[in-house]
Design an enzyme around this catalytic site. Structure first.
Site, PDB file in Angstrom:
ATOM      1  N   SER A 118       0.835  -1.209   0.000  1.00 16.42           N
ATOM      2  CA  SER A 118       0.000   0.000   0.000  1.00 16.42           C
ATOM      3  C   SER A 118       0.861   1.247   0.000  1.00 16.42           C
ATOM      4  O   SER A 118       0.392   2.326  -0.340  1.00 16.42           O
ATOM      5  CB  SER A 118      -0.857   0.056   1.271  1.00 16.42           C
ATOM      6  OG  SER A 118      -1.620  -1.094   1.398  1.00 16.42           O
ATOM      7  N   HIS A 139      -0.849  -2.790  -7.277  1.00 14.93           N
ATOM      8  CA  HIS A 139      -1.637  -2.454  -6.089  1.00 14.93           C
ATOM      9  C   HIS A 139      -3.120  -2.657  -6.388  1.00 14.93           C
ATOM     10  O   HIS A 139      -3.775  -1.803  -6.973  1.00 14.93           O
ATOM     11  CB  HIS A 139      -1.327  -0.993  -5.696  1.00 14.93           C
ATOM     12  CG  HIS A 139      -1.965  -0.547  -4.429  1.00 14.93           C
ATOM     13  ND1 HIS A 139      -2.195   0.776  -4.136  1.00 14.93           N
ATOM     14  CD2 HIS A 139      -2.420  -1.238  -3.358  1.00 14.93           C
ATOM     15  CE1 HIS A 139      -2.759   0.876  -2.947  1.00 14.93           C
ATOM     16  NE2 HIS A 139      -2.908  -0.340  -2.460  1.00 14.93           N
ATOM     17  N   GLU A 151      -3.529  -0.088  -9.356  1.00 12.60           N
ATOM     18  CA  GLU A 151      -2.552   1.003  -9.427  1.00 12.60           C
ATOM     19  C   GLU A 151      -1.211   0.332  -9.747  1.00 12.60           C
ATOM     20  O   GLU A 151      -0.700  -0.434  -8.932  1.00 12.60           O
ATOM     21  CB  GLU A 151      -2.525   1.735  -8.071  1.00 12.60           C
ATOM     22  CG  GLU A 151      -1.816   3.056  -8.103  1.00 12.60           C
ATOM     23  CD  GLU A 151      -1.833   3.768  -6.732  1.00 12.60           C
ATOM     24  OE1 GLU A 151      -1.877   3.089  -5.687  1.00 12.60           O
ATOM     25  OE2 GLU A 151      -1.778   5.004  -6.723  1.00 12.60           O
TER      26      GLU A 151
HETATM   27  P1  NAD Z   1      -3.206  -9.726   5.928  1.00 12.66           P
HETATM   28  O1  NAD Z   1      -2.648  -9.509   7.271  1.00 12.66           O
HETATM   29  O2  NAD Z   1      -4.661 -10.033   5.780  1.00 12.66           O
HETATM   30  O3  NAD Z   1      -2.404 -10.934   5.206  1.00 12.66           O
HETATM   31  C1  NAD Z   1      -1.028 -11.028   5.191  1.00 12.66           C
HETATM   32  C2  NAD Z   1      -0.649 -12.491   5.039  1.00 12.66           C
HETATM   33  O4  NAD Z   1       0.767 -12.561   4.850  1.00 12.66           O
HETATM   34  C3  NAD Z   1      -0.993 -13.338   6.277  1.00 12.66           C
HETATM   35  O5  NAD Z   1      -1.788 -14.447   5.890  1.00 12.66           O
HETATM   36  C4  NAD Z   1       0.388 -13.774   6.785  1.00 12.66           C
HETATM   37  O6  NAD Z   1       0.384 -15.089   7.350  1.00 12.66           O
HETATM   38  C5  NAD Z   1       1.198 -13.742   5.493  1.00 12.66           C
HETATM   39  N1  NAD Z   1       2.628 -13.691   5.726  1.00 12.66           N
HETATM   40  C6  NAD Z   1       3.328 -13.000   6.681  1.00 12.66           C
HETATM   41  N2  NAD Z   1       4.647 -13.265   6.575  1.00 12.66           N
HETATM   42  C7  NAD Z   1       4.803 -14.125   5.529  1.00 12.66           C
HETATM   43  C8  NAD Z   1       5.910 -14.781   4.939  1.00 12.66           C
HETATM   44  N3  NAD Z   1       7.137 -14.607   5.405  1.00 12.66           N
HETATM   45  N4  NAD Z   1       5.702 -15.608   3.907  1.00 12.66           N
HETATM   46  C9  NAD Z   1       4.429 -15.810   3.438  1.00 12.66           C
HETATM   47  N5  NAD Z   1       3.339 -15.227   3.958  1.00 12.66           N
HETATM   48  C10 NAD Z   1       3.518 -14.397   4.994  1.00 12.66           C
HETATM   49  O7  NAD Z   1      -2.778  -8.452   5.071  1.00 12.66           O
HETATM   50  P2  NAD Z   1      -3.522  -7.848   3.781  1.00 12.66           P
HETATM   51  O8  NAD Z   1      -4.533  -6.834   4.227  1.00 12.66           O
HETATM   52  O9  NAD Z   1      -3.913  -8.951   2.860  1.00 12.66           O
HETATM   53  O10 NAD Z   1      -2.314  -7.004   3.147  1.00 12.66           O
HETATM   54  C11 NAD Z   1      -1.330  -7.614   2.353  1.00 12.66           C
HETATM   55  C12 NAD Z   1      -0.623  -6.539   1.534  1.00 12.66           C
HETATM   56  O11 NAD Z   1      -1.579  -5.875   0.713  1.00 12.66           O
HETATM   57  C13 NAD Z   1       0.043  -5.445   2.376  1.00 12.66           C
HETATM   58  O12 NAD Z   1       1.220  -5.034   1.753  1.00 12.66           O
HETATM   59  C14 NAD Z   1      -1.001  -4.336   2.366  1.00 12.66           C
HETATM   60  O13 NAD Z   1      -0.438  -3.053   2.558  1.00 12.66           O
HETATM   61  C15 NAD Z   1      -1.553  -4.481   0.958  1.00 12.66           C
HETATM   62  N6  NAD Z   1      -2.901  -3.948   0.732  1.00 12.66           N
HETATM   63  C16 NAD Z   1      -3.879  -4.133   1.665  1.00 12.66           C
HETATM   64  C17 NAD Z   1      -5.172  -3.634   1.400  1.00 12.66           C
HETATM   65  C18 NAD Z   1      -6.297  -3.833   2.390  1.00 12.66           C
HETATM   66  O14 NAD Z   1      -7.344  -3.172   2.248  1.00 12.66           O
HETATM   67  N7  NAD Z   1      -6.173  -4.749   3.349  1.00 12.66           N
HETATM   68  C19 NAD Z   1      -5.439  -2.960   0.192  1.00 12.66           C
HETATM   69  C20 NAD Z   1      -4.407  -2.821  -0.747  1.00 12.66           C
HETATM   70  C21 NAD Z   1      -3.145  -3.315  -0.465  1.00 12.66           C
END
Ligand code: NAD
Length: 295
Positions: A118, A139, A151
């Site tokens: 993000s 993104h 994005e």
């Molecule tokens: P989340 O916490 O729901 O999921 C993250 C996952 O990553 C978890 O299942 C965790 O077990 C896994 N993980 C952690 N360390 C790891 C590793 N070493 N190897 C493999 N897996 C691993 O987070 P999310 O909301 O899905 O966000 C993920 C990414 O997407 C982030 O970079 C976030 O900024 C971005 N993002 C989030 C949103 C949102 O609305 N949640 C929107 C756009 C972008």
């Protein structure tokens, strides 16, 4: 068939895996946590059934889509034949730098490495690899199967060819890609997150309550959701960490996180995922205002 490895099976990873699988790609979904993989598959199946019920999706492709997804806990095995890796692990710079070093070593030299971050700098992530020209931001927005925007973030070294390939691929997924450059917050969060922070400041200064602020923005600006409710959905910890990236990156006071946001994160009130943020998401009081706290 092209192999897309999706690293991280949380909120975003499962949506990204679903969309690629729906469009006929072979998806390798990876997570360190086995339960995250199991629950991602349940979520994907539920989402596909819901889309079929709504008539958005032909029900006969549900089995095929699920059949396109394999799960892994070992990164090396999952990415060794990948054409593209989309990293969607936890938003933590140190973790992403470590993962990109591992991906660079394990993925074929021709593979493109994308991050769904993000706010973390794509150029910074790219610099830890031997292929910075093949590293890019992809993104997706939440919920991924519904939201049209991708994005696409060009890092400092990303080549035109790689950017064009990701733009074309996003279109194949039925998305609308928008190409932007790599500066703090990119475009989406540089605009959205300060607006959310300002809504929290407005609450903090007692100008209006939670419901009033959200109603003004929903009915007055035709936003589908008020900024405080949206903050709860994004996660208050995520909002805070993006503000910190903007504040660090631009060194301008306008990006300083509101003290109320900082306090709520310290108290573990993270929004929907913790059961409480600006609204209460416990079963009995779903989406009711946590009024006592701010009156
Ligand atoms: P989340 O916490 O729901 O999921 C993250 C996952 O990553 C978890 O299942 C965790 O077990 C896994 N993980 C952690 N360390 C790891 C590793 N070493 N190897 C493999 N897996 C691993 O987070 P999310 O909301 O899905 O966000 C993920 C990414 O997407 C982030 O970079 C976030 O900024 C971005 N993002 C989030 C949103 C949102 O609305 N949640 C929107 C756009 C972008």
């Amino acid at each position: 068939m092209q192999i897309i490895a999706v690293l991280g099976a949380g909120t975003m990873g499962n949506g990204i895996a679903q969309v690629f699988a729906q469009h006929g790609f072979q998806v390798h979904l990876i997570d360190v946590a086995e339960p995250a993989l199991a629950s991602a598959l349940v979520t994907i199946e539920k989402n596909l059934n819901r889309l079929a019920e709504k008539g958005v999706l032909d029900s006969h492709i549900i089995g095929e889509t699920l059949g396109n997804i394999k799960t892994f806990t070992e990164l090396q095995e999952a990415v060794k034949d990948a054409h593209l890796v989309v990293e969607a692990a936890t938003e933590n710079e140190a973790l992403k730098l470590k993962l990109f070093k591992e991906l660079d070593a394990a993925a074929p030299p021709s593979a493109i490495l994308a991050s769904n971050t993000s706010s973390i700098s794509i150029s910074r992530i790219a610099a830890v690899t031997q292929r910075p020209e093949q590293v890019i931001g992809m993104h997706f927005m939440n919920p991924v199967p519904i939201m049209k925007l991708v994005e696409v973030i060009r890092g400092y070294s990303t080549t035109d060819e790689v950017a064009e390939a990701i733009v074309a691929l996003s279109k194949k997924l039925g998305k609308t890609p928008t190409l932007v450059n790599d500066y703090p917050g990119f475009v989406a969060n540089r605009i959205l997150i300060p607006m959310i922070n300002e809504a929290i400041e407005t609450l903090y200064h007692g100008v209006a309550g939670v419901t009033e602020i959200d109603t003004v923005m929903k009915l007055g600006m035709a936003h589908p959701m008020g900024p405080l409710q949206l903050a709860d959905f994004i996660g208050l910890d995520v909002c805070l960490s993006i503000l910190n990236v903007l504040y660090e990156g631009f060194k301008q006071p306008k990006y300083a996180p509101c003290p109320l946001l900082v306090n709520m994160v310290r108290a573990g009130k993270l929004g929907v995922k913790s059961g409480e943020g600006f609204y209460d998401y416990s079963e009995s009081r779903k989406a009711e205002k946590v009024s006592a706290q701010f009156s």
